[in-house]
Design a protein around this motif. Sequence first.
Motif, PDB file in Angstrom:
ATOM      1  N   GLY A  23       0.808  -1.216   0.000  1.00  0.00           N
ATOM      2  CA  GLY A  23       0.000   0.000   0.000  1.00  0.00           C
ATOM      3  C   GLY A  23       0.842   1.267   0.000  1.00  0.00           C
ATOM      4  N   ALA A  24       1.735   1.373   0.978  1.00  0.00           N
ATOM      5  CA  ALA A  24       2.583   2.561   1.057  1.00  0.00           C
ATOM      6  C   ALA A  24       3.568   2.597  -0.109  1.00  0.00           C
ATOM      7  CB  ALA A  24       3.324   2.601   2.394  1.00  0.00           C
ATOM      8  N   GLY A  25       4.045   1.435  -0.551  1.00  0.00           N
ATOM      9  CA  GLY A  25       4.974   1.404  -1.683  1.00  0.00           C
ATOM     10  C   GLY A  25       4.349   1.962  -2.942  1.00  0.00           C
ATOM     11  N   LEU A  26       3.127   1.561  -3.215  1.00  0.00           N
ATOM     12  CA  LEU A  26       2.418   2.087  -4.381  1.00  0.00           C
ATOM     13  C   LEU A  26       2.157   3.583  -4.230  1.00  0.00           C
ATOM     14  CD1 LEU A  26       1.047   1.519  -7.075  1.00  0.00           C
ATOM     15  CD2 LEU A  26      -1.002   0.873  -5.823  1.00  0.00           C
ATOM     16  N   GLY A  27       1.714   3.978  -3.046  1.00  0.00           N
ATOM     17  CA  GLY A  27       1.460   5.403  -2.799  1.00  0.00           C
ATOM     18  C   GLY A  27       2.708   6.254  -2.933  1.00  0.00           C
ATOM     19  N   LEU A  28       3.824   5.761  -2.422  1.00  0.00           N
ATOM     20  CA  LEU A  28       5.074   6.521  -2.511  1.00  0.00           C
ATOM     21  C   LEU A  28       5.612   6.557  -3.936  1.00  0.00           C
ATOM     22  CD1 LEU A  28       6.723   5.427   0.819  1.00  0.00           C
ATOM     23  CD2 LEU A  28       6.109   7.763   0.176  1.00  0.00           C
ATOM     24  N   ALA A  29       5.470   5.461  -4.673  1.00  0.00           N
ATOM     25  CA  ALA A  29       5.897   5.468  -6.077  1.00  0.00           C
ATOM     26  C   ALA A  29       5.068   6.481  -6.866  1.00  0.00           C
ATOM     27  CB  ALA A  29       5.762   4.067  -6.685  1.00  0.00           C
ATOM     28  N   TRP A  30       3.779   6.508  -6.617  1.00  0.00           N
ATOM     29  CA  TRP A  30       2.879   7.454  -7.289  1.00  0.00           C
ATOM     30  C   TRP A  30       3.252   8.892  -6.933  1.00  0.00           C
ATOM     31  CZ3 TRP A  30      -0.653   7.282 -11.032  1.00  0.00           C
ATOM     32  CH2 TRP A  30      -1.507   8.370 -11.186  1.00  0.00           C
ATOM     33  N   THR A  31       3.457   9.154  -5.649  1.00  0.00           N
ATOM     34  CA  THR A  31       3.840  10.493  -5.194  1.00  0.00           C
ATOM     35  C   THR A  31       5.172  10.913  -5.808  1.00  0.00           C
ATOM     36  OG1 THR A  31       2.655  10.142  -3.111  1.00  0.00           O
ATOM     37  CG2 THR A  31       4.313  11.899  -3.146  1.00  0.00           C
ATOM     38  N   GLY A  32       6.127  10.000  -5.827  1.00  0.00           N
ATOM     39  CA  GLY A  32       7.418  10.293  -6.439  1.00  0.00           C
ATOM     40  C   GLY A  32       7.293  10.593  -7.915  1.00  0.00           C
ATOM     41  N   PHE A  33       6.458   9.833  -8.606  1.00  0.00           N
ATOM     42  CA  PHE A  33       6.245  10.060 -10.042  1.00  0.00           C
ATOM     43  C   PHE A  33       5.675  11.457 -10.293  1.00  0.00           C
ATOM     44  CE2 PHE A  33       3.980   9.909 -14.020  1.00  0.00           C
ATOM     45  CZ  PHE A  33       4.865   9.221 -14.864  1.00  0.00           C
ATOM     46  N   ILE A  34       4.675  11.839  -9.515  1.00  0.00           N
ATOM     47  CA  ILE A  34       4.072  13.164  -9.656  1.00  0.00           C
ATOM     48  C   ILE A  34       5.096  14.247  -9.352  1.00  0.00           C
ATOM     49  CG2 ILE A  34       2.281  14.732  -8.762  1.00  0.00           C
ATOM     50  CD1 ILE A  34       1.237  12.370 -10.518  1.00  0.00           C
ATOM     51  N   LEU A  35       5.847  14.070  -8.278  1.00  0.00           N
ATOM     52  CA  LEU A  35       6.876  15.048  -7.916  1.00  0.00           C
ATOM     53  C   LEU A  35       7.934  15.152  -9.016  1.00  0.00           C
ATOM     54  CD1 LEU A  35       8.153  17.005  -5.879  1.00  0.00           C
ATOM     55  CD2 LEU A  35       9.290  15.027  -4.858  1.00  0.00           C
ATOM     56  N   GLY A  36       8.375  14.011  -9.524  1.00  0.00           N
ATOM     57  CA  GLY A  36       9.368  14.019 -10.601  1.00  0.00           C
ATOM     58  C   GLY A  36       8.875  14.750 -11.819  1.00  0.00           C
ATOM     59  N   ALA A  37       7.615  14.518 -12.191  1.00  0.00           N
ATOM     60  CA  ALA A  37       7.037  15.196 -13.346  1.00  0.00           C
ATOM     61  C   ALA A  37       6.950  16.696 -13.098  1.00  0.00           C
ATOM     62  CB  ALA A  37       5.653  14.624 -13.654  1.00  0.00           C
ATOM     63  N   LEU A  38       6.627  17.081 -11.882  1.00  0.00           N
ATOM     64  CA  LEU A  38       6.554  18.512 -11.552  1.00  0.00           C
ATOM     65  C   LEU A  38       7.940  19.182 -11.581  1.00  0.00           C
ATOM     66  CD1 LEU A  38       3.994  18.461  -8.597  1.00  0.00           C
ATOM     67  CD2 LEU A  38       3.620  19.377 -10.925  1.00  0.00           C
ATOM     68  N   LEU A  39       8.956  18.430 -11.220  1.00  0.00           N
ATOM     69  CA  LEU A  39      10.313  18.985 -11.183  1.00  0.00           C
ATOM     70  C   LEU A  39      10.830  19.344 -12.572  1.00  0.00           C
ATOM     71  CD1 LEU A  39      12.016  16.692  -8.529  1.00  0.00           C
ATOM     72  CD2 LEU A  39      11.464  19.130  -8.292  1.00  0.00           C
TER      73      LEU A  39
END
Length: 121
Positions: free
Chosen positions: A103-119
């Motif tokens: 659960g947290a792994g998927l959530g963190l991967a998703w959050t990281g992906f969004i953050l990376g795209a924003l960067l």
Amino acid sequence: MAGLWIAIGGFCGAVSRYVLSTWATRRFPSSIPLGTLFVNLSGSFLLGVITGMGLSGTWAGMLFGTGFLGAYTTFSTFKVENVKLILAGRRKSLLVYLGLSYGAGLGLAWTGFILGALLVN
């Protein structure tokens, strides 16, 4: 050249996993394998950032994504620790570990992906 980037990253990732996993396990005793949980969750987030930034296939993606994070995170240790929890009869700890890992792994991967795209935008 790709193999060299992956090898350098892999060496650093494996050493980092050992150091951080050992530290977390000693520092925070628990009924679940917190060392592995910590490295796998942080690795999920970081791989999400790298992927979100569009670095897959570049030298940086090979060094950090495939090499470092490939060696840093550990699916095999995660599975063996699940088996150990089952054999020890620690079902509640197993369910917590599985829930947090997936659960947290998927959530963190998703959050990281969004953050990376924003960067990069």
